[in-house]
Design a protein around this motif. Structure first.
Motif, PDB file in Angstrom:
ATOM      1  N   GLY A 149       0.711  -1.352   0.144  1.00  0.00           N
ATOM      2  CA  GLY A 149       0.089  -0.098  -0.191  1.00  0.00           C
ATOM      3  C   GLY A 149       0.689   1.167   0.087  1.00  0.00           C
ATOM      4  O   GLY A 149       2.231   1.197   0.084  1.00  0.00           O
ATOM      5  N   SER A 150       0.131   2.183  -0.005  1.00  0.00           N
ATOM      6  CA  SER A 150       0.978   3.634  -0.066  1.00  0.00           C
ATOM      7  C   SER A 150       1.290   4.021   1.351  1.00  0.00           C
ATOM      8  O   SER A 150       0.532   3.895   2.303  1.00  0.00           O
ATOM      9  N   SER A 151       2.370   4.862   1.500  1.00  0.00           N
ATOM     10  CA  SER A 151       2.622   5.578   2.617  1.00  0.00           C
ATOM     11  C   SER A 151       1.414   6.258   3.452  1.00  0.00           C
ATOM     12  O   SER A 151       1.325   6.324   4.636  1.00  0.00           O
ATOM     13  N   THR A 152       0.529   6.905   2.583  1.00  0.00           N
ATOM     14  CA  THR A 152      -0.328   7.514   3.131  1.00  0.00           C
ATOM     15  C   THR A 152      -1.569   6.850   4.016  1.00  0.00           C
ATOM     16  O   THR A 152      -1.979   7.356   4.953  1.00  0.00           O
ATOM     17  N   ALA A 153      -1.445   5.623   3.688  1.00  0.00           N
ATOM     18  CA  ALA A 153      -2.328   4.493   4.511  1.00  0.00           C
ATOM     19  C   ALA A 153      -1.664   3.638   5.250  1.00  0.00           C
ATOM     20  O   ALA A 153      -1.976   2.599   5.748  1.00  0.00           O
ATOM     21  N   ARG A 154      -0.337   3.956   6.010  1.00  0.00           N
ATOM     22  CA  ARG A 154       0.609   3.119   6.498  1.00  0.00           C
ATOM     23  C   ARG A 154       0.079   2.705   7.654  1.00  0.00           C
ATOM     24  O   ARG A 154      -0.046   1.310   7.978  1.00  0.00           O
ATOM     25  N   LEU A 155      -0.358   3.450   8.754  1.00  0.00           N
ATOM     26  CA  LEU A 155      -1.058   2.941  10.046  1.00  0.00           C
ATOM     27  C   LEU A 155      -2.282   1.980   9.862  1.00  0.00           C
ATOM     28  O   LEU A 155      -2.525   1.026  10.291  1.00  0.00           O
ATOM     29  N   SER A 156      -2.943   2.523   8.886  1.00  0.00           N
ATOM     30  CA  SER A 156      -4.441   1.612   8.508  1.00  0.00           C
ATOM     31  C   SER A 156      -4.134   0.508   7.996  1.00  0.00           C
ATOM     32  O   SER A 156      -4.542  -0.889   8.396  1.00  0.00           O
ATOM     33  N   ASN A 157      -2.996   0.260   7.092  1.00  0.00           N
ATOM     34  CA  ASN A 157      -2.675  -0.746   6.417  1.00  0.00           C
ATOM     35  C   ASN A 157      -2.028  -1.837   7.626  1.00  0.00           C
ATOM     36  O   ASN A 157      -2.213  -2.910   7.736  1.00  0.00           O
ATOM     37  N   GLU A 158      -1.151  -1.382   8.268  1.00  0.00           N
ATOM     38  CA  GLU A 158      -0.360  -2.000   9.395  1.00  0.00           C
ATOM     39  C   GLU A 158      -1.337  -2.816  10.530  1.00  0.00           C
ATOM     40  O   GLU A 158      -1.243  -3.981  10.513  1.00  0.00           O
ATOM     41  N   ILE A 159      -2.443  -1.918  10.740  1.00  0.00           N
ATOM     42  CA  ILE A 159      -3.388  -2.534  11.876  1.00  0.00           C
ATOM     43  C   ILE A 159      -4.326  -3.651  11.048  1.00  0.00           C
ATOM     44  O   ILE A 159      -4.543  -4.625  11.556  1.00  0.00           O
ATOM     45  N   LEU A 160      -4.691  -3.312   9.664  1.00  0.00           N
ATOM     46  CA  LEU A 160      -5.683  -4.402   9.248  1.00  0.00           C
ATOM     47  C   LEU A 160      -4.823  -5.580   8.950  1.00  0.00           C
ATOM     48  O   LEU A 160      -5.375  -6.719   8.982  1.00  0.00           O
ATOM     49  N   VAL A 161      -3.459  -5.371   8.655  1.00  0.00           N
ATOM     50  CA  VAL A 161      -2.672  -6.508   8.257  1.00  0.00           C
ATOM     51  C   VAL A 161      -2.604  -7.659   9.583  1.00  0.00           C
ATOM     52  O   VAL A 161      -2.638  -8.477   9.734  1.00  0.00           O
ATOM     53  N   ARG A 162      -2.341  -6.598  10.511  1.00  0.00           N
ATOM     54  CA  ARG A 162      -1.931  -7.239  11.865  1.00  0.00           C
ATOM     55  C   ARG A 162      -3.308  -8.356  12.372  1.00  0.00           C
ATOM     56  O   ARG A 162      -3.166  -9.337  12.875  1.00  0.00           O
ATOM     57  N   ILE A 163      -4.419  -7.576  12.413  1.00  0.00           N
ATOM     58  CA  ILE A 163      -5.750  -8.283  12.693  1.00  0.00           C
ATOM     59  C   ILE A 163      -5.787  -9.292  11.912  1.00  0.00           C
ATOM     60  O   ILE A 163      -6.252 -10.526  12.467  1.00  0.00           O
ATOM     61  N   MET A 164      -5.467  -9.403  10.641  1.00  0.00           N
ATOM     62  CA  MET A 164      -5.755 -10.518   9.816  1.00  0.00           C
ATOM     63  C   MET A 164      -5.113 -11.675   9.882  1.00  0.00           C
ATOM     64  O   MET A 164      -5.270 -12.654  10.051  1.00  0.00           O
ATOM     65  N   ARG A 165      -3.497 -11.405  10.138  1.00  0.00           N
ATOM     66  CA  ARG A 165      -2.832 -12.374  10.376  1.00  0.00           C
ATOM     67  C   ARG A 165      -2.970 -13.024  11.840  1.00  0.00           C
ATOM     68  O   ARG A 165      -2.948 -14.227  11.938  1.00  0.00           O
ATOM     69  N   GLU A 166      -3.570 -12.305  12.707  1.00  0.00           N
ATOM     70  CA  GLU A 166      -3.662 -13.022  14.052  1.00  0.00           C
ATOM     71  C   GLU A 166      -5.109 -13.773  13.946  1.00  0.00           C
ATOM     72  O   GLU A 166      -5.314 -14.734  14.599  1.00  0.00           O
ATOM     73  N   ALA A 167      -6.016 -13.314  13.247  1.00  0.00           N
ATOM     74  CA  ALA A 167      -7.196 -14.131  12.969  1.00  0.00           C
ATOM     75  C   ALA A 167      -6.710 -15.702  12.085  1.00  0.00           C
ATOM     76  O   ALA A 167      -7.152 -16.703  12.463  1.00  0.00           O
ATOM     77  N   LEU A 168      -5.885 -15.581  11.346  1.00  0.00           N
ATOM     78  CA  LEU A 168      -5.385 -16.812  10.472  1.00  0.00           C
ATOM     79  C   LEU A 168      -4.726 -17.616  11.513  1.00  0.00           C
ATOM     80  O   LEU A 168      -4.784 -18.768  11.438  1.00  0.00           O
ATOM     81  N   SER A 169      -4.105 -17.110  12.706  1.00  0.00           N
ATOM     82  CA  SER A 169      -3.513 -17.755  13.559  1.00  0.00           C
ATOM     83  C   SER A 169      -4.326 -18.836  14.181  1.00  0.00           C
ATOM     84  O   SER A 169      -3.714 -19.825  14.844  1.00  0.00           O
ATOM     85  N   THR A 170      -5.600 -18.550  14.180  1.00  0.00           N
ATOM     86  CA  THR A 170      -6.628 -19.526  14.781  1.00  0.00           C
ATOM     87  C   THR A 170      -7.482 -20.565  13.731  1.00  0.00           C
ATOM     88  O   THR A 170      -7.954 -21.365  14.220  1.00  0.00           O
ATOM     89  N   THR A 171      -6.834 -20.546  12.683  1.00  0.00           N
ATOM     90  CA  THR A 171      -7.201 -21.376  11.814  1.00  0.00           C
ATOM     91  C   THR A 171      -6.006 -22.255  11.071  1.00  0.00           C
ATOM     92  O   THR A 171      -4.964 -22.280  11.532  1.00  0.00           O
ATOM     93  N   ASP A 172      -6.447 -23.144  10.031  1.00  0.00           N
ATOM     94  CA  ASP A 172      -5.431 -24.100   9.580  1.00  0.00           C
ATOM     95  C   ASP A 172      -4.623 -23.535   8.389  1.00  0.00           C
ATOM     96  O   ASP A 172      -4.057 -24.084   7.784  1.00  0.00           O
ATOM     97  N   ILE A 173      -4.830 -22.151   8.126  1.00  0.00           N
ATOM     98  CA  ILE A 173      -3.903 -21.592   6.858  1.00  0.00           C
ATOM     99  C   ILE A 173      -2.904 -20.711   7.768  1.00  0.00           C
ATOM    100  O   ILE A 173      -3.217 -20.055   8.734  1.00  0.00           O
ATOM    101  N   SER A 174      -1.617 -20.856   7.243  1.00  0.00           N
ATOM    102  CA  SER A 174      -0.589 -20.144   7.744  1.00  0.00           C
ATOM    103  C   SER A 174      -0.940 -18.611   7.728  1.00  0.00           C
ATOM    104  O   SER A 174      -1.080 -18.038   6.601  1.00  0.00           O
ATOM    105  N   LYS A 175      -0.628 -17.670   8.656  1.00  0.00           N
ATOM    106  CA  LYS A 175      -0.689 -16.203   8.740  1.00  0.00           C
ATOM    107  C   LYS A 175       0.314 -15.564   7.530  1.00  0.00           C
ATOM    108  O   LYS A 175      -0.028 -14.605   7.224  1.00  0.00           O
ATOM    109  N   ASP A 176       1.492 -16.324   7.251  1.00  0.00           N
ATOM    110  CA  ASP A 176       2.464 -15.932   6.390  1.00  0.00           C
ATOM    111  C   ASP A 176       1.862 -15.741   5.133  1.00  0.00           C
ATOM    112  O   ASP A 176       2.727 -15.399   4.003  1.00  0.00           O
ATOM    113  N   VAL A 177       0.788 -16.221   4.609  1.00  0.00           N
ATOM    114  CA  VAL A 177       0.089 -15.852   3.496  1.00  0.00           C
ATOM    115  C   VAL A 177      -0.034 -14.700   3.222  1.00  0.00           C
ATOM    116  O   VAL A 177      -0.468 -14.200   2.108  1.00  0.00           O
ATOM    117  N   ILE A 178      -0.107 -13.791   4.209  1.00  0.00           N
ATOM    118  CA  ILE A 178      -0.265 -12.290   4.184  1.00  0.00           C
ATOM    119  C   ILE A 178       1.043 -11.621   4.591  1.00  0.00           C
ATOM    120  O   ILE A 178       1.425 -11.971   5.566  1.00  0.00           O
TER     121      ILE A 178
END
Length: 422
Positions: A149-178
């Motif tokens: 993403g662009s630097s203009t949305a840096r914090l928004s993208n960081e929090i969204l990716v963190r939340i999605m990776r944490e969600a995948l940690s509870t599933t059978d899909i590796s969080k590293d696909v993101i």
């Protein structure tokens, strides 16, 4: 570590993790996307706080209002992102579909089957919703995501990716696909574009200049999502009561997006009857009007504040409350204008005359033609795709709004019983 090494490392991690996608069935991928949707819903406050920091910083920095609108998240937009993810999760599995199935005279059985691309890079500006939309579409189609993403949305993208990776940690899909590619250095874009063999596909979303840069410089295959210089043509046989709300919706409902109308073409026979009414209403809605000479004269006669359009006006994607207006003599005249200045995105005709509609369709070389409806419906979610990863203006391999099926390629499976080629 250099930017090239950073991209190579992220791509390798993503490819290794993507094996958990390749061996997963649809229920596992669906549960992963639903887990992401639930997590985003639960962390709305944190998302809004991070996004507000981005908004405040970029407002002070002078980011244009149209880009601020694209950057903005609010409860309604987050709800829409979450709902879009759930709609994607409910779609049929795009993988393992048999495209072709035949048997040759020599006994060989052929199957062409849909499979993932592998590792897909997204390069996009402002819009943090793309961070989620792209991720869930890529996960459901079995692909790993490299998100730049662009630097203009840096914090928004960081929090969204963190939340999605944490969600995948509870599933059978590796969080590293993101994987989130650092946005603090412009050179990471070049490194991603040059990662041929590491990254299978790159998709740009953003300004015409960004898309041009990606298409011109990428060594990785790309799907070109083009600019949206979209037109609405009001034919002489149009239902004028229908026409006005369609025009207003096409321009005003969300002017910053690529399927908003940038030019209004009106049949010359409606110059005195309809044009003053639509110009007045657009002006009342704070839309800046750039007119050709004929419509400029009509506006002056009716004391409507307009500007005279320049040659550059007709090919400009404003992304704001600004529109061009011209009078034309026929559907052919309208399409000649569109083919000269348009970007092969979305073109609309308002008419009750079937022959005029068929002529307009036949002459249209674009991703979507709208008949008696708003240009704003060229959208993956509105067309039933749940969400979209972009809108392609090119003709290969995908065109128009791209959903799950557009994010797959194919493998040929050839089965024999001992045949050899002579």
């Amino acid at each position: 570590m250099s930017n090239d090494q950073t991209i190579d490392r992220l791509a390798e991690i993503a490819r290794d993790a993507s094996r958990t996608l390749r061996r997963s069935d649809i229920s596992i991928r669906r549960n992963a996307v639903l887990a992401i949707a639930k997590a985003l819903e639960n962390h709305q406050v944190e998302i809004l706080q991070a996004n507000q920091e981005d908004i405040d910083r970029e407002t002070v920095a002078g980011l244009p209002e149209s880009l601020i609108d694209r950057l903005l998240l609010n409860p309604k937009r987050i709800s829409g992102i979450v709902e879009g993810a759930r709609k994607v999760a409910a779609l049929p599995d795009p993988l393992g579909k048999i495209i072709r199935n035949s048997k040759l005279p020599n006994g060989l059985e052929l199957k062409q089957v849909s499979v993932p691309f592998g590792v897909v890079g997204m390069i996009y500006e402002a819009r943090p919703n793309v961070t989620v939309d792209a991720t869930v579409i890529l996960l459901m189609s079995g692909n790993a995501a490299l998100l730049r993403g662009s630097s203009t949305a840096r914090l928004s993208n960081e929090i969204l990716v963190r939340i999605m990776r944490e969600a995948l940690s509870t599933t059978d899909i590796s969080k590293d696909v993101i994987q989130l590619v650092p946005s603090n250095d412009r050179d990471t874009v070049r490194a991603l574009l040059h990662a041929r063999g590491k990254v299978d596909l790159v998709i740009p979303r953003g300004s015409a200049s960004l898309i041009r840069t990606v298409v011109d410089e990428s060594l990785v295959p790309t799907i070109e999502t083009g600019a949206g210089v979209c037109h609405v043509y009001v034919d002489k046989h149009a239902n004028l009561e229908m026409a006005l709300p369609i025009i207003l919706n096409s321009k005003i409902q969300r002017p910053s997006v690529c399927n908003a109308a940038e030019t209004l073409l009106v049949h010359a026979s409606l110059a005195e009857v309809f044009l003053p009414k639509v110009l007045t209403e657009l002006s009342r809605q704070s839309v800046k009007l750039n007119c050709d000479e004929a419509s400029f004269e009509i506006a002056m006669k009716n004391s409507i504040d307009v500007n005279l359009a320049t040659e550059d006006s007709w090919s400009t994607e404003y992304g704001s409350l600004e529109i061009n207006v011209a009078l034309v003599e026929s559907p052919t005249d309208a399409m000649n204008h569109i083919n000269k200045y348009g970007t092969q995105h979305t073109e609309a005709i308002i008419s009750e005359d079937q022959s005029a509609i068929e002529q307009f369709i036949a002459m249209s070389d674009c991703a979507a033609v709208m008949i008696n409806t708003s240009t704003r419906f060229t959208d993956g979610e509105e067309m039933g795709f749940g969400a979209e990863i972009g809108i392609s203006n090119q003709k290969l391999h995908a065109r128009g709004p791209m959903g799950l099926e557009a994010m797959t390629t194919t493998t040929w499976i050839v089965t024999g019983n001992g045949q050899i080629r002579i």
